[in-house]
Write a protein that holds these residues in place. Structure first.
Motif, mmCIF file in Angstrom:
data_model
loop_
_atom_site.group_PDB
_atom_site.id
_atom_site.type_symbol
_atom_site.label_atom_id
_atom_site.label_comp_id
_atom_site.label_asym_id
_atom_site.label_seq_id
_atom_site.Cartn_x
_atom_site.Cartn_y
_atom_site.Cartn_z
ATOM 1 N N LEU A 30 35.571 35.343 42.811
ATOM 2 C CA LEU A 30 35.073 36.526 42.104
ATOM 3 C C LEU A 30 33.679 36.945 42.553
ATOM 4 N N ASP A 31 33.163 36.319 43.589
ATOM 5 C CA ASP A 31 31.865 36.736 44.112
ATOM 6 C C ASP A 31 32.017 38.119 44.749
ATOM 7 N N PRO A 32 31.303 39.147 44.232
ATOM 8 C CA PRO A 32 31.522 40.522 44.711
ATOM 9 C C PRO A 32 31.360 40.671 46.222
ATOM 10 N N TRP A 33 30.433 39.932 46.797
ATOM 11 C CA TRP A 33 30.188 40.044 48.235
ATOM 12 C C TRP A 33 31.427 39.616 49.038
ATOM 13 N N ARG A 34 32.035 38.507 48.626
ATOM 14 C CA ARG A 34 33.226 38.011 49.336
ATOM 15 C C ARG A 34 34.475 38.802 48.954
ATOM 16 N N LEU A 35 34.538 39.223 47.687
ATOM 17 C CA LEU A 35 35.722 39.925 47.188
ATOM 18 C C LEU A 35 35.778 41.367 47.682
ATOM 19 N N GLY A 36 34.642 41.920 48.059
ATOM 20 C CA GLY A 36 34.600 43.310 48.493
ATOM 21 C C GLY A 36 34.584 44.286 47.324
ATOM 22 N N GLY A 37 34.117 43.810 46.179
ATOM 23 C CA GLY A 37 34.041 44.663 44.989
ATOM 24 C C GLY A 37 33.835 43.805 43.756
ATOM 25 N N GLU A 38 33.643 44.461 42.633
ATOM 26 C CA GLU A 38 33.473 43.755 41.371
ATOM 27 C C GLU A 38 34.808 43.621 40.652
ATOM 28 N N MET A 39 34.915 42.575 39.841
ATOM 29 C CA MET A 39 36.048 42.455 38.933
ATOM 30 C C MET A 39 35.517 42.654 37.521
ATOM 31 N N TRP A 40 36.007 43.703 36.856
ATOM 32 C CA TRP A 40 35.588 43.951 35.486
ATOM 33 C C TRP A 40 36.577 43.296 34.537
ATOM 34 N N GLY A 41 36.055 42.728 33.471
ATOM 35 C CA GLY A 41 36.911 42.088 32.483
ATOM 36 C C GLY A 41 36.806 42.778 31.140
ATOM 37 N N TRP A 42 37.924 42.863 30.437
ATOM 38 C CA TRP A 42 37.966 43.425 29.073
ATOM 39 C C TRP A 42 38.321 42.299 28.121
ATOM 40 N N TYR A 43 37.472 42.104 27.128
ATOM 41 C CA TYR A 43 37.639 41.011 26.161
ATOM 42 C C TYR A 43 38.005 41.556 24.793
ATOM 43 N N GLU A 44 38.963 40.904 24.159
ATOM 44 C CA GLU A 44 39.274 41.178 22.754
ATOM 45 C C GLU A 44 39.226 39.855 22.007
ATOM 46 N N ARG A 85 32.659 43.438 30.876
ATOM 47 C CA ARG A 85 31.538 42.961 31.689
ATOM 48 C C ARG A 85 32.040 42.628 33.091
ATOM 49 N N VAL A 86 31.111 42.546 34.027
ATOM 50 C CA VAL A 86 31.454 42.131 35.388
ATOM 51 C C VAL A 86 31.688 40.625 35.373
ATOM 52 N N LEU A 87 32.839 40.204 35.876
ATOM 53 C CA LEU A 87 33.158 38.771 35.874
ATOM 54 C C LEU A 87 32.346 38.039 36.944
ATOM 55 N N GLU A 88 32.126 36.766 36.695
ATOM 56 C CA GLU A 88 31.355 35.910 37.589
ATOM 57 C C GLU A 88 32.268 34.823 38.151
ATOM 58 N N PRO A 89 31.832 34.139 39.225
ATOM 59 C CA PRO A 89 32.668 33.071 39.797
ATOM 60 C C PRO A 89 33.178 32.057 38.774
ATOM 61 N N SER A 90 32.404 31.807 37.726
ATOM 62 C CA SER A 90 32.833 30.831 36.707
ATOM 63 C C SER A 90 33.999 31.338 35.862
ATOM 64 N N ASP A 91 34.306 32.645 35.963
ATOM 65 C CA ASP A 91 35.422 33.226 35.201
ATOM 66 C C ASP A 91 36.746 33.179 35.969
ATOM 67 N N LEU A 92 36.742 32.499 37.111
ATOM 68 C CA LEU A 92 37.908 32.548 38.010
ATOM 69 C C LEU A 92 39.209 32.127 37.332
ATOM 70 N N ASP A 93 39.220 31.015 36.640
ATOM 71 C CA ASP A 93 40.462 30.521 36.025
ATOM 72 C C ASP A 93 41.007 31.513 34.999
ATOM 73 N N ALA A 94 40.114 32.095 34.200
ATOM 74 C CA ALA A 94 40.545 33.061 33.193
ATOM 75 C C ALA A 94 41.113 34.319 33.852
ATOM 76 N N ALA A 95 40.475 34.752 34.946
ATOM 77 C CA ALA A 95 40.964 35.942 35.656
ATOM 78 C C ALA A 95 42.335 35.677 36.287
ATOM 79 N N LEU A 96 42.490 34.507 36.895
ATOM 80 C CA LEU A 96 43.780 34.161 37.510
ATOM 81 C C LEU A 96 44.888 34.068 36.459
ATOM 82 N N ALA A 97 44.535 33.634 35.252
ATOM 83 C CA ALA A 97 45.536 33.556 34.179
ATOM 84 C C ALA A 97 46.038 34.952 33.803
ATOM 85 N N VAL A 98 45.145 35.950 33.810
ATOM 86 C CA VAL A 98 45.565 37.335 33.544
ATOM 87 C C VAL A 98 46.433 37.844 34.702
ATOM 88 N N LEU A 99 45.976 37.631 35.926
ATOM 89 C CA LEU A 99 46.735 38.090 37.102
ATOM 90 C C LEU A 99 48.126 37.458 37.143
#
Length: 282
Positions: A41-55, A8-22
């Motif tokens: 993770l706001d697409p407008w500020r980021l210049g694109g979407e961040m997609w996340g893969w969940y298992e 799914r496309v990540l949202e600003p609230s997913d920031l901590d989880a995304a940073l943990a992967v990075l």
């Protein structure tokens, strides 16, 4: 609760989880991490979407989908899911770039729909160092470019980009986006050059991405008439001194495998190969 595998496309609230992967691969992911730390993770500020893969409800892989398509800590199953999403969305990026293995798989899946590419660079050594060389004196004339020197540095940046990528960064929007990016690097004190007596750039390089853990040097260029005179190694040593003192404890870069002169220079300055990137250019 996400119990199955899903993207799914990540949202600003997913920031901590995304940073943990990075954060799992701070050197490899420096470019995307630096963007996310600034823009979230706001697409407008980021210049694109961040997609996340969940298992099993856990975010395990990412894919940045902006001007570049970048797989991040991507497992083979995640890459397949990202390829499906990219295919449905259609190509909006000018390149696919990332760790060689995941990028190669992503391109194999996308090539039937997105191909042919303008150029594929399957093996670009990723090199790192955490120290300034003891046997190469940093070039004392390499310094930070000031904000009032944009007109001085811009022609060298355009020449480097055109030589490296094969097309001018001024194509399309007249260079507005590229000029804004150069201005951003100059403004943040991450653009370095040596100027000649005539005020033109002889050597230049930028710290293109910066986090607290790692930075990435890019845009290394020597003016054609000065090549072969031994300017690159002292110039790189100078940029490295700034990078390690002011920006991050580790500096990285990636280089085309066919550019033997550049690879030799980076090895002389102390960079060591730790992996490889791959780029697909459209």
């Amino acid at each position: 609760m996400l119990t199955q595998t899903t993207t799914r496309v990540l949202e600003p609230s997913d920031l901590d989880a995304a940073l943990a992967v990075l954060d799992r691969e701070p050197v490899v992911n420096a470019f995307v991490t630096s963007r996310v730390q600034i823009a979230g993770l706001d697409p407008w500020r980021l210049g694109g979407e961040m997609w996340g893969w969940y298992e099993d409800g856990m975010l395990t892989s990412l894919c940045y989908a902006g001007a570049n398509l970048v797989p991040i800590c991507a497992t083979p199953r995640a890459v397949r899911a990202f390829a499906d999403r990219a295919r449905r969305a259609g190509r909006r990026c000018s390149s696919i770039v990332g760790p060689a293995e995941a990028t190669a798989q992503l391109w194999r899946l996308l090539e039937p729909n997105w191909g042919p590419a303008r150029e594929v660079r399957p093996h670009q050594p990723l090199m790192v160092t955490d120290r300034v060389p003891s046997d190469i004196a940093p070039d004392p004339y390499v310094r930070r470019i000031r904000k009032d020197e944009m007109e001085t540095i811009m022609p060298a940046c355009v020449a480097m980009f055109t030589e490296e990528v094969g097309i001018s960064p001024l194509a399309g929007d007249g260079g507005l986006l590229y000029q804004a990016r150069v201005a951003e690097l100059v403004g943040s004190g991450r653009s370095f050059a040596r100027l000649g007596h005539d005020g033109r750039v002889i050597f230049k390089a930028e710290i293109g991405a910066a986090t607290s853990q790692a930075c990435q040097i890019q845009g290394v260029w020597v003016a054609p008439e000065y090549r072969g005179q031994g300017l690159a190694a002292p110039g790189m040593a100078a940029v490295l001194r700034y990078a390690l003192a002011d920006v991050a404890p580790v500096a990285s870069l990636y280089v085309n495998d066919f550019n033997t002169a550049a690879r030799r220079t980076y090895q002389r300055v102390g960079f060591q190969e730790i992996g490889a990137f791959m780029s697909v250019l459209f």
